[in-house]
Design a protein around this motif. Structure first.
Motif, PDB file in Angstrom:
ATOM      1  N   GLU A   1       0.821  -1.208   0.000  1.00 19.53           N
ATOM      2  CA  GLU A   1       0.000   0.000   0.000  1.00 19.53           C
ATOM      3  C   GLU A   1       0.853   1.254   0.000  1.00 19.53           C
ATOM      4  N   LYS A   2       2.030   1.195   0.640  1.00 18.56           N
ATOM      5  CA  LYS A   2       2.926   2.344   0.621  1.00 18.56           C
ATOM      6  C   LYS A   2       3.447   2.610  -0.783  1.00 18.56           C
ATOM      7  N   PHE A   3       3.782   1.547  -1.524  1.00 16.63           N
ATOM      8  CA  PHE A   3       4.237   1.716  -2.905  1.00 16.63           C
ATOM      9  C   PHE A   3       3.117   2.271  -3.791  1.00 16.63           C
ATOM     10  N   ILE A   4       1.892   1.773  -3.569  1.00 18.90           N
ATOM     11  CA  ILE A   4       0.750   2.275  -4.350  1.00 18.90           C
ATOM     12  C   ILE A   4       0.521   3.759  -4.072  1.00 18.90           C
TER      13      ILE A   4
ATOM     14  N   LEU B   1       7.704  -0.532  -8.474  1.00 20.93           N
ATOM     15  CA  LEU B   1       7.353  -1.947  -8.577  1.00 20.93           C
ATOM     16  C   LEU B   1       6.966  -2.373  -9.981  1.00 20.93           C
ATOM     17  N   SER B   2       6.542  -1.439 -10.811  1.00 22.70           N
ATOM     18  CA  SER B   2       5.989  -1.824 -12.116  1.00 22.70           C
ATOM     19  C   SER B   2       6.699  -1.171 -13.297  1.00 22.70           C
ATOM     20  N   GLU B   3       7.859  -0.596 -13.043  1.00 16.24           N
ATOM     21  CA  GLU B   3       8.563   0.134 -14.104  1.00 16.24           C
ATOM     22  C   GLU B   3       8.833  -0.741 -15.323  1.00 16.24           C
ATOM     23  N   ALA B   4       9.221  -1.998 -15.097  1.00 16.30           N
ATOM     24  CA  ALA B   4       9.556  -2.892 -16.212  1.00 16.30           C
ATOM     25  C   ALA B   4       8.332  -3.233 -17.059  1.00 16.30           C
ATOM     26  N   GLU B   5       7.140  -3.146 -16.464  1.00 18.36           N
ATOM     27  CA  GLU B   5       5.907  -3.490 -17.173  1.00 18.36           C
ATOM     28  C   GLU B   5       5.270  -2.285 -17.868  1.00 18.36           C
TER      29      GLU B   5
ATOM     30  N   ARG C   1      -1.390  -0.734  -9.801  1.00 16.42           N
ATOM     31  CA  ARG C   1      -2.800  -0.875  -9.436  1.00 16.42           C
ATOM     32  C   ARG C   1      -3.571  -1.703 -10.459  1.00 16.42           C
ATOM     33  N   THR C   2      -3.023  -1.852 -11.649  1.00 13.21           N
ATOM     34  CA  THR C   2      -3.692  -2.658 -12.676  1.00 13.21           C
ATOM     35  C   THR C   2      -3.308  -4.125 -12.590  1.00 13.21           C
ATOM     36  N   PHE C   3      -2.387  -4.478 -11.690  1.00 11.21           N
ATOM     37  CA  PHE C   3      -1.945  -5.860 -11.535  1.00 11.21           C
ATOM     38  C   PHE C   3      -2.983  -6.640 -10.721  1.00 11.21           C
TER      39      PHE C   3
ATOM     40  N   SER D   1      -3.869  -9.508  -7.751  1.00 10.76           N
ATOM     41  CA  SER D   1      -3.274  -9.696  -6.418  1.00 10.76           C
ATOM     42  C   SER D   1      -1.991 -10.517  -6.499  1.00 10.76           C
ATOM     43  N   GLY D   2      -2.028 -11.586  -7.295  1.00  9.35           N
ATOM     44  CA  GLY D   2      -0.846 -12.433  -7.444  1.00  9.35           C
ATOM     45  C   GLY D   2       0.302 -11.700  -8.115  1.00  9.35           C
ATOM     46  N   GLU D   3      -0.004 -10.899  -9.141  1.00 13.10           N
ATOM     47  CA  GLU D   3       1.028 -10.142  -9.844  1.00 13.10           C
ATOM     48  C   GLU D   3       1.643  -9.078  -8.942  1.00 13.10           C
ATOM     49  N   GLN D   4       0.830  -8.430  -8.124  1.00 19.96           N
ATOM     50  CA  GLN D   4       1.344  -7.426  -7.198  1.00 19.96           C
ATOM     51  C   GLN D   4       2.317  -8.043  -6.206  1.00 19.96           C
ATOM     52  N   ARG D   5       1.961  -9.219  -5.667  1.00 15.87           N
ATOM     53  CA  ARG D   5       2.836  -9.880  -4.712  1.00 15.87           C
ATOM     54  C   ARG D   5       4.144 -10.319  -5.372  1.00 15.87           C
ATOM     55  N   LYS D   6       4.060 -10.801  -6.590  1.00 21.32           N
ATOM     56  CA  LYS D   6       5.263 -11.218  -7.315  1.00 21.32           C
ATOM     57  C   LYS D   6       6.194 -10.028  -7.536  1.00 21.32           C
TER      58      LYS D   6
END
Length: 415
Positions: free
Chosen positions: A50-53, A64-68, A73-75, A77-82
């Protein structure tokens, strides 16, 4: 190999912001955890995510999502944890603390993450904050129990289970209070899906769904993440415009035959743990329950004596008679959820939807919540849909509707 240096920490209501947790991550530890002294740890937790979001929303920080090249927030639950786990590993910490690691994950995602963490544990010590016994990582053998920030037990997991773990058989003996007004019998079927298919952007989400729900039924809706549970729920609550053109019957009327969304919603009570964020004011337990009679967030008018009496009966059922003047937002997670259910049920609605109500609870709290839900199902006339990705021990649904994912969209099966 660090197989003997993994720990489970049990503690009811242990906050990730507590002094104990902050000291642990900084390597300031009690003697029993001396191997972590002066070491630096990282925290895998919803709290961290939640802090990253928040940073992404406020400061366009896409760590967390720069490479994607898209928002975290569009990930799923499983993708966010990964993504979070990959980032934490890249920091090369001395150890990792996992908090509620499997919350909101389906069976397949849980198995994948368990395998990943097990492999990781060969090279780095793991500390798991444990709430549910069946979520304990298989390689962990050492256990601590906390009361507040103080250790009240240290030993092996086996010793802990022998000393603290007992079967939770909880019985609520109070009878359900009657509604203030006589309940009008609803036409059956209450809800019906006939060969329903829903697609988004040419991708089929659910295919050929046939599901009939009658008044007084107690269903559990199950399925893995992304299988279409939310799609079905939004069609029931009237929030999904794709219900138009489908053969869907809601409370005796075919969807799109002239009924308004408010006609639908006034017959449905919806409870999810996320609702607790809506009630952050000064409302007491009593005011919260009474507010269910006037469909308001909180209570802003002086209640009648009759309203207070009915609310008091519900408060007694959920075991909070002595806390009825306590502020709602100071209660434990399970008691907040039970208050929300009492608030929803005080008018005996035709349909009660419980969306992952046991999310974030420990075993004892989940058993208490389950006892309340079983009580409502046994004595009330309200139809219940309990939504979850897992079987809840002790829950007694009459039937299960399970969504099974496939390349052509999820299909539904009755168990």
């Amino acid at each position: 190999m660090k197989q003997n240096n993994h720990w489970a920490i049990y503690g009811l209501g242990l906050s990730m912001k507590s002094d104990f947790m902050q000291n642990l991550l900084a390597g300031i530890v009690p003697d029993v955890l001396s191997s972590f002294r002066a070491k630096k740890g990282v925290l895998f937790s919803t709290y961290t995510l939640e802090k990253f979001i928040k940073e992404e929303v406020l400061h366009d920080d896409y760590t967390l999502s720069e490479a994607e090249h898209r928002s975290i927030r569009t990930f799923s639950s499983g993708e966010q944890r990964k993504a979070l786990l990959n980032y934490l590993i890249s920091l090369h910490p001395d150890f990792i603390v996992f908090d509620s690691v499997f919350d909101m994950l389906d069976v397949n995602s849980t198995q994948i993450l368990t395998k990943r963490i097990s492999e990781l544990s060969e090279d780095i010590p793991v500390i798991q904050i444990v709430k549910r016994k069946d979520n304990l990582l298989p390689f962990i053998k050492n256990a601590l129990r906390l009361e507040g920030d103080k250790i009240c037990f240290s030993g092996t997991v086996t010793e802990y289970e022998q000393q603290f773990e007992t079967e939770n058989y909880i019985e609520i003996r109070e009878q359900l209070p009657p509604p203030l007004e006589a309940i009008k019998a609803e036409q059956n079927p209450l809800i019906q899906f006939n060969n329903v298919c829903i697609s988004y952007d040419k991708r089929t989400i659910i295919q050929d769904i046939n599901w009939t729900i009658n008044s007084g039924d107690f269903w559990q809706l199950m399925g893995p993440n992304g299988s279409g549970k939310t799609t079905l729920l939004t069609m029931i609550t009237g929030d999904n415009p794709k219900a138009y053109g489908q053969d869907v019957i809601l409370f005796g009327n075919k969807r799109g035959s002239g009924e308004s969304i408010w006609d639908i919603k006034k017959k449905i009570a919806y409870v999810t743990p996320a609702m607790t964020t809506l009630f952050r004011g000064w409302n007491t337990v009593e005011k919260m329950v009474i507010s269910g009679l006037v469909d308001s967030i909180g209570l802003y008018k002086k209640p009648t004596e009759l309203q207070k009496r009915i609310a008091g009966q519900w408060i007694k059922i959920i075991g909070l008679d002595e806390q009825k003047h306590q502020r709602f937002n100071t209660l434990s997670e399970v008691h907040q959820c039970m208050v929300l259910i009492a608030r929803a049920m005080i008018k005996h609605p035709p349909l009660l939807i419980l969306d992952e109500p046991a999310h974030g609870l420990d075993d004892a709290s989940a058993s208490l919540l389950t006892a309340l839900i079983n009580k409502i199902a046994e004595e009330g006339q309200t139809t219940i849909i309990y939504v979850s990705h897992r079987k809840e021990p002790g829950l007694k649904p009459k039937q299960v509707f399970e969504l099974v994912s496939s390349t052509g969209g999820s299909k539904g099966f009755i168990k």
